[in-house]
Scaffold this motif. Structure first.
Motif, PDB file in Angstrom:
ATOM      1  N   GLY A 226       0.811  -1.207   0.000  1.00  0.00           N
ATOM      2  CA  GLY A 226       0.000   0.000   0.000  1.00  0.00           C
ATOM      3  C   GLY A 226       0.842   1.254   0.000  1.00  0.00           C
ATOM      4  N   GLU A 230       0.511   4.126  -2.753  1.00  0.00           N
ATOM      5  CA  GLU A 230       0.293   5.522  -2.396  1.00  0.00           C
ATOM      6  C   GLU A 230       1.411   6.414  -2.926  1.00  0.00           C
ATOM      7  OE1 GLU A 230      -2.326   6.876  -1.050  1.00  0.00           O
ATOM      8  OE2 GLU A 230      -3.388   5.000  -0.700  1.00  0.00           O
ATOM      9  N   ASP A 243      -9.078   0.641  -6.024  1.00  0.00           N
ATOM     10  CA  ASP A 243      -8.626   0.380  -4.658  1.00  0.00           C
ATOM     11  C   ASP A 243      -9.631  -0.538  -3.990  1.00  0.00           C
ATOM     12  OD1 ASP A 243      -7.188   0.493  -2.370  1.00  0.00           O
ATOM     13  OD2 ASP A 243      -7.406   2.640  -2.029  1.00  0.00           O
ATOM     14  N   GLU A 248      -5.408  -2.566   4.699  1.00  0.00           N
ATOM     15  CA  GLU A 248      -4.432  -1.678   5.340  1.00  0.00           C
ATOM     16  C   GLU A 248      -5.122  -0.509   6.042  1.00  0.00           C
ATOM     17  OE1 GLU A 248      -0.804  -2.153   2.142  1.00  0.00           O
ATOM     18  OE2 GLU A 248      -2.696  -1.187   1.585  1.00  0.00           O
ATOM     19  N   LEU A 249      -6.184   0.009   5.448  1.00  0.00           N
ATOM     20  CA  LEU A 249      -6.915   1.098   6.094  1.00  0.00           C
ATOM     21  C   LEU A 249      -7.619   0.593   7.351  1.00  0.00           C
ATOM     22  CD1 LEU A 249      -7.785   4.025   6.125  1.00  0.00           C
ATOM     23  CD2 LEU A 249      -9.690   3.421   4.610  1.00  0.00           C
ATOM     24  N   ASN A 259       0.018  -1.758   8.516  1.00  0.00           N
ATOM     25  CA  ASN A 259      -0.667  -0.688   7.794  1.00  0.00           C
ATOM     26  C   ASN A 259       0.308   0.031   6.885  1.00  0.00           C
ATOM     27  OD1 ASN A 259       0.239   2.070   8.998  1.00  0.00           O
ATOM     28  ND2 ASN A 259      -0.141   0.810  10.814  1.00  0.00           N
ATOM     29  N   SER A 260      -0.183   0.951   6.089  1.00  0.00           N
ATOM     30  CA  SER A 260       0.666   1.656   5.130  1.00  0.00           C
ATOM     31  C   SER A 260       0.653   3.160   5.368  1.00  0.00           C
ATOM     32  CB  SER A 260       0.215   1.331   3.697  1.00  0.00           C
ATOM     33  OG  SER A 260      -1.176   1.469   3.557  1.00  0.00           O
ATOM     34  N   ARG A 264      -3.092   6.657   3.594  1.00  0.00           N
ATOM     35  CA  ARG A 264      -3.788   5.639   2.803  1.00  0.00           C
ATOM     36  C   ARG A 264      -5.129   6.173   2.310  1.00  0.00           C
ATOM     37  NH1 ARG A 264      -5.131   2.590  -0.391  1.00  0.00           N
ATOM     38  NH2 ARG A 264      -5.309   0.329  -0.299  1.00  0.00           N
TER      39      ARG A 264
END
Length: 411
Positions: A226, A230, A243, A248-249, A259-260, A264
């Motif tokens: 992710g 992004e 998406d 990850e969100l 997570n990213s 995100r």
């Protein structure tokens, strides 16, 4: 004449021998070297191509200001800003082809900023005493960063640390020679997903989009994927994003390390890229395999995917919260957005009879999505599972309409 030039960055007042050793290894292999000093107090044994004064000036400051701050963190943040600005400009000017940066915690802090300032496809190697350490948060890592532990090299050269330094020198030069940067021949659709055992729409969408003349880049939504997605979205590299893998969100909302980062689902919209979004795997929260499941998740459905990652499930209220968060982020977009809701499920393990089957939770999410996905967010429901052909067909229908009206570029 060398074929590729490597930018060598570090504090030449304290790491002069080590940095010069890497430079010598690069030139011995036929590469060129450009040097950048990010010291504050001392000076290198020989002048660098880009001095510490030039670095501080690139940050709109000076070495005197860094010293007068009386704080090593403040001083190094000045140098980090300057090194990032200067490296980015030098790369745009075609001055180098890859970068290698050496440091302990201070140098690594700076190195992470420099790597994030450079586009994806530029080889980025960090030789650090804290490589792979948990003190480095995921959001500080650029999408294609490479790291090697600077073992045995805290002070001075020796045969142990030379093994790391020479590997890094060879790796960055080899990468600069071998890399094929992302192409601009065809417009790229950016897509998020998970391994095909969980989300399968990519198998249907990728060939269909390629038949339409588009390239498809699919990002594994397990944190780093992710972040790469992004990063490219922020650079405007996609003509459209699908998406559809939102784990990850969800992990970010739940406080999971998988997570990213906080950006995100924001970069594509800010870059003016049209977005299609769907709640793939948005019912689960992932944990690193080494973590204990937090107590408030222990009575939930559970899936241990492998030794690296395991998942628990969101309850109905948490799924409502996640729908609100998506709408909040999409509302900030500067380009069209469309949310597709698959009414029969959002990942392979939520089907009837499987471990994550939760019709009440799915109904809660759907109900909330209907409330919050309002104008200017487009909203569609599909009476199908996210892995069914009908879902892919709906995504392609929206895509084709956006192409027809010029929302998605054709060239």
């Amino acid at each position: 004449m060398s074929d590729k030039t490597i930018l060598v960055v570090g504090t030449y007042d304290t790491k002069d021998d080590e940095l010069n050793y890497m430079a010598e290894r690069i030139t011995a292999m036929g590469g060129g070297v450009l040097t950048m000093d990010v010291s504050v107090l001392g000076d290198p044994s020989e002048p660098c191509d880009h001095s510490k004064h030039a670095v501080a000036e690139a940050a709109g400051s000076s070495i005197k200001a860094a010293i007068d701050s009386g704080d090593e963190n403040t001083a190094m943040q000045i140098m980090a800003r300057g090194a990032s600005q200067l490296a980015a400009q030098l790369y745009r000017d075609g001055a180098f082809d890859g970068v290698v940066i050496l440091g302990g915690t201070m140098g690594t802090d700076l190195a992470l900023d420099v790597c994030q300032a450079l586009p994806m496809g530029v080889p980025k190697y960090v030789v650090s005493t804290v490589s792979f350490s948990p003190i480095i948060p995921p959001e500080r890592l650029s999408a294609d960063i490479q790291m090697i532990l600077w073992a045995g090299g805290l002070y001075g050269l020796n045969s142990v640390c030379k093994a790391s330094l020479s590997q890094a020198a060879g790796a960055v030069l080899g990468a600069a020679r071998a890399v094929e940067p992302p192409s601009t021949d065809r417009p790229i659709v950016g897509m998020t997903s998970l391994g095909s055992s969980c989300l399968k729409y990519m198998k249907k969408l990728k060939p269909a989009l390629e038949e339409r003349g588009y390239e498809v880049a699919i990002f594994h939504a397990t944190g780093m994927g992710g972040m790469a997605f992004e990063s490219l979205a922020s650079q405007g590299r996609f003509c459209c994003v699908m998406d559809f893998g939102l784990s990850e969100l969800g992990n970010l909302i739940a406080g999971s390390v998988v997570n990213s980062g906080s950006q995100r689902m924001l970069n594509a919209g800010q870059a003016g890229i049209p977005q299609m979004v769907a709640p793939g795997c948005f019912d689960l929260v992932d944990f690193a395999g080494w973590q204990d499941i937090p107590e408030n998740y222990r009575d939930r459905p559970f899936h241990e995917h492998n030794r690296l990652i395991k998942s628990s499930a969101f309850n109905a209220e948490e799924r409502r919260e996640s729908a609100r968060e998506v709408a909040k982020r999409l509302a900030k977009a500067k380009a069209p957005t469309h949310f597709i809701m698959p009414l029969q499920g959002v990942e392979e393990w939520d089907k009837e009879g499987d471990v994550a089957h939760d019709p009440e939770g799915l109904a809660a999410f759907t109900d909330e999505a209907r409330k919050v996905m309002t104008d200017p967010i487009g909203y569609s429901e599909v009476d199908a599972h996210i892995n069914d052909q009908a879902f892919a067909d709906k995504a392609l229908e929206i895509f084709d309409a956006w192409v027809a009206d010029g929302t998605i570029r054709k060239d």
